[in-house]
Design a protein around this motif. Structure first.
Motif, mmCIF file in Angstrom:
data_model
loop_
_atom_site.group_PDB
_atom_site.id
_atom_site.type_symbol
_atom_site.label_atom_id
_atom_site.label_comp_id
_atom_site.label_asym_id
_atom_site.label_seq_id
_atom_site.Cartn_x
_atom_site.Cartn_y
_atom_site.Cartn_z
ATOM 1 N N GLY A 13 19.440 27.993 -62.707
ATOM 2 C CA GLY A 13 19.608 27.861 -61.264
ATOM 3 C C GLY A 13 20.038 26.460 -60.893
ATOM 4 N N ASN A 14 19.771 26.074 -59.648
ATOM 5 C CA ASN A 14 20.205 24.770 -59.167
ATOM 6 C C ASN A 14 19.362 23.655 -59.775
ATOM 7 N N ARG A 15 20.052 22.611 -60.240
ATOM 8 C CA ARG A 15 19.406 21.471 -60.858
ATOM 9 C C ARG A 15 19.885 20.215 -60.136
ATOM 10 N N LYS A 16 19.079 19.155 -60.176
ATOM 11 C CA LYS A 16 19.366 17.962 -59.387
ATOM 12 C C LYS A 16 19.856 16.825 -60.277
ATOM 13 N N VAL A 17 20.899 16.158 -59.817
ATOM 14 C CA VAL A 17 21.428 14.995 -60.507
ATOM 15 C C VAL A 17 21.506 13.838 -59.513
ATOM 16 N N LEU A 18 21.054 12.662 -59.955
ATOM 17 C CA LEU A 18 21.211 11.450 -59.155
ATOM 18 C C LEU A 18 22.565 10.848 -59.484
ATOM 19 N N MET A 19 23.399 10.693 -58.479
ATOM 20 C CA MET A 19 24.753 10.182 -58.647
ATOM 21 C C MET A 19 24.820 8.794 -58.009
ATOM 22 N N ILE A 20 25.044 7.758 -58.819
ATOM 23 C CA ILE A 20 25.109 6.389 -58.328
ATOM 24 C C ILE A 20 26.571 5.986 -58.191
ATOM 25 N N ALA A 21 27.016 5.828 -56.949
ATOM 26 C CA ALA A 21 28.409 5.477 -56.664
ATOM 27 C C ALA A 21 28.406 4.466 -55.522
ATOM 28 N N GLY A 53 26.043 24.762 -60.323
ATOM 29 C CA GLY A 53 24.588 24.744 -60.391
ATOM 30 C C GLY A 53 23.947 23.380 -60.322
ATOM 31 N N TRP A 54 24.695 22.335 -59.964
ATOM 32 C CA TRP A 54 24.142 20.983 -59.893
ATOM 33 C C TRP A 54 24.225 20.450 -58.468
ATOM 34 N N LEU A 55 23.083 19.984 -57.951
ATOM 35 C CA LEU A 55 22.998 19.470 -56.584
ATOM 36 C C LEU A 55 22.920 17.949 -56.627
ATOM 37 N N PRO A 56 23.974 17.251 -56.213
ATOM 38 C CA PRO A 56 23.967 15.787 -56.303
ATOM 39 C C PRO A 56 23.231 15.142 -55.123
ATOM 40 N N THR A 57 22.444 14.129 -55.445
ATOM 41 C CA THR A 57 21.961 13.170 -54.449
ATOM 42 C C THR A 57 22.708 11.878 -54.728
ATOM 43 N N VAL A 58 23.537 11.465 -53.788
ATOM 44 C CA VAL A 58 24.426 10.318 -54.000
ATOM 45 C C VAL A 58 23.780 9.060 -53.439
ATOM 46 N N TRP A 59 23.530 8.096 -54.305
ATOM 47 C CA TRP A 59 22.997 6.792 -53.894
ATOM 48 C C TRP A 59 24.167 5.832 -53.787
ATOM 49 N N THR A 60 24.396 5.302 -52.587
ATOM 50 C CA THR A 60 25.607 4.530 -52.331
ATOM 51 C C THR A 60 25.302 3.360 -51.412
ATOM 52 N N ALA A 61 26.298 2.550 -51.141
ATOM 53 C CA ALA A 61 26.159 1.437 -50.201
ATOM 54 C C ALA A 61 26.554 1.906 -48.809
ATOM 55 N N ASP A 62 25.851 1.386 -47.803
ATOM 56 C CA ASP A 62 26.144 1.817 -46.431
ATOM 57 C C ASP A 62 27.492 1.306 -45.957
ATOM 58 N N GLU A 63 27.913 0.182 -46.505
ATOM 59 C CA GLU A 63 29.203 -0.397 -46.102
ATOM 60 C C GLU A 63 29.712 -1.257 -47.232
ATOM 61 N N VAL A 64 30.984 -1.110 -47.560
ATOM 62 C CA VAL A 64 31.588 -1.880 -48.637
ATOM 63 C C VAL A 64 32.572 -2.864 -48.029
ATOM 64 N N ASP A 65 32.299 -4.133 -48.224
ATOM 65 C CA ASP A 65 33.143 -5.170 -47.635
ATOM 66 C C ASP A 65 34.578 -5.054 -48.135
ATOM 67 N N LEU A 154 12.905 9.380 -58.347
ATOM 68 C CA LEU A 154 13.124 10.109 -59.600
ATOM 69 C C LEU A 154 11.816 10.659 -60.158
ATOM 70 N N ARG A 155 10.731 9.939 -59.963
ATOM 71 C CA ARG A 155 9.443 10.379 -60.492
ATOM 72 C C ARG A 155 8.791 11.441 -59.623
ATOM 73 N N SER A 156 9.092 11.438 -58.326
ATOM 74 C CA SER A 156 8.438 12.387 -57.424
ATOM 75 C C SER A 156 9.222 13.682 -57.250
ATOM 76 N N GLU A 157 10.529 13.653 -57.528
ATOM 77 C CA GLU A 157 11.361 14.844 -57.385
ATOM 78 C C GLU A 157 11.862 15.292 -58.760
ATOM 79 N N ARG A 158 12.345 16.516 -58.815
ATOM 80 C CA ARG A 158 12.709 17.102 -60.108
ATOM 81 C C ARG A 158 14.173 16.816 -60.455
ATOM 82 N N PHE A 159 14.505 15.543 -60.610
ATOM 83 C CA PHE A 159 15.837 15.184 -61.086
ATOM 84 C C PHE A 159 15.882 15.367 -62.600
ATOM 85 N N GLU A 160 17.031 15.795 -63.103
ATOM 86 C CA GLU A 160 17.153 16.046 -64.538
ATOM 87 C C GLU A 160 18.170 15.144 -65.228
#
Length: 320
Positions: A13-21, A53-65, A154-160
């Motif tokens: 089923g759906n799995r979670k990935v942390l995407m750092i961009a 089947g992969w649900l991304p959570t994207v960690w990004t910068a609010d503004e890029v100079d 990452l520790r509190s949610e089910r990221f894989e």
């Protein structure tokens, strides 16, 4: 044996990935393209990963100079994609850019000679300070402030899986720190070469050595390293000849939504699309690279889950 990327299937089923961009919509510009288009390339992967089947959570910068913002780019993302912008702060390069008008000002342009000299003195100090503080690059403050909240998440949610995208190098630095704290599988994606790039120019020998050391640590710690071409894959793999099998190639592509109606154009004799057809376009599109990326995630997550199950089984058989 090369890392397999074609035959894995997500049966959980759906799995979670942390995407750092660091740069991601609504930030625009060519650097965002790899992971939604000039800001869509980075969002392309996020856009199509839920189909596999992969649900991304994207960690990004609010503004890029220095990069424009285009809120309409977010309209292409499905609702399953979570975008978490983090304040990027004002880096040294941004401060130096803000001083540029004062530093370059001439007498008679509304600034006194004293103010211009003062701005030049600040710029000189920032120029001397930058090599000691902005390592590996000017985005490191954003990365350092992200370690704590991301570790807790990452520790509190089910990221894989953790997935980070270069550039900037601070994105990989952040993923490396998270890997050390959580031991989650990590995929390091090099959209460009770093110290092996012919455009790499670092005048400071100390910073060059620090960059190469960090790059080596990244290549060693990542479970899979992705390059955008076969040539770049070989260059990166040369850093670890004994583990060349974890270096793979996933090329860029295009968003098939941008070419809707191409099949009709071909049937009408439009020579620009002759011989493509909908199937050929899909094979070259972002869908195929995203499928391969999802396959990598599947295999890494399955391996990690099997390792945990093995440990649990061993503990269950231990005598009291």
């Amino acid at each position: 044996m090369p890392f397999p990327v074609d035959d894995a299937r997500n049966n959980r089923g759906n799995r979670k990935v942390l995407m750092i961009a660091y740069a991601f919509p609504p930030t625009g510009g060519s650097g965002v393209q790899r992971s939604a288009n000039p800001s869509r390339l980075r969002a392309w992967f996020a856009k199509y990963l839920p189909q596999f089947g992969w649900l991304p959570t994207v960690w990004t910068a609010d503004e890029v100079d220095g990069l424009p913002r285009d809120p309409t780019l977010c309209d292409e993302l499905p609702p399953e994609v979570v975008v978490s912008p983090r304040n990027a702060g004002s880096g040294i390069l941004a401060m130096r850019r803000s001083l540029r008008g004062f530093v370059n000002a001439r007498a008679g342009e509304g600034l006194t000679a004293v103010a211009s000299r003062f701005a030049k003195a600040i710029d000189w100090r920032l120029d001397a300070w930058q090599p000691a503080t902005a390592l590996p690059d000017d985005c490191i403050r954003w990365a350092r402030r992200s370690v704590g909240p991301l570790t807790r998440q990452l520790r509190s949610e089910r990221f894989e899986v953790i997935y980070s995208i270069y550039s900037p190098a601070s994105s990989h630095w952040l993923a490396l720190e998270l890997k050390r704290r959580t031991n989650l599988p990590w995929v390091a994606d090099f959209r460009d070469l770093w110290t092996d790039d012919c455009r790499y120019r670092e005048p400071s020998p100390q910073r060059r050595a620090a960059h190469r050391q960090l790059e080596q640590e990244i290549l060693e710690a990542a479970d899979v390293v992705i390059a955008v071409s076969e040539r770049q894959r070989r260059i990166l793999a040369d850093h670890m000849p004994a583990k060349r099998d974890k270096f793979i190639t996933i090329t860029n592509g295009f968003d098939p939504a941008d070419f809707a109606g191409v099949g009709d154009a071909e049937s009408k004799g439009d020579s620009r699309f002759y011989g493509c057809g909908s199937e050929g376009l899909e094979a070259c599109s972002r869908i195929e690279p995203t499928r391969r990326l999802a396959s990598v995630f599947d295999r890494l997550a399955d391996r990690a889950a099997e390792a945990v199950e093995t440990v649990h089984e061993s503990l269950a058989t231990c005598p009291p």
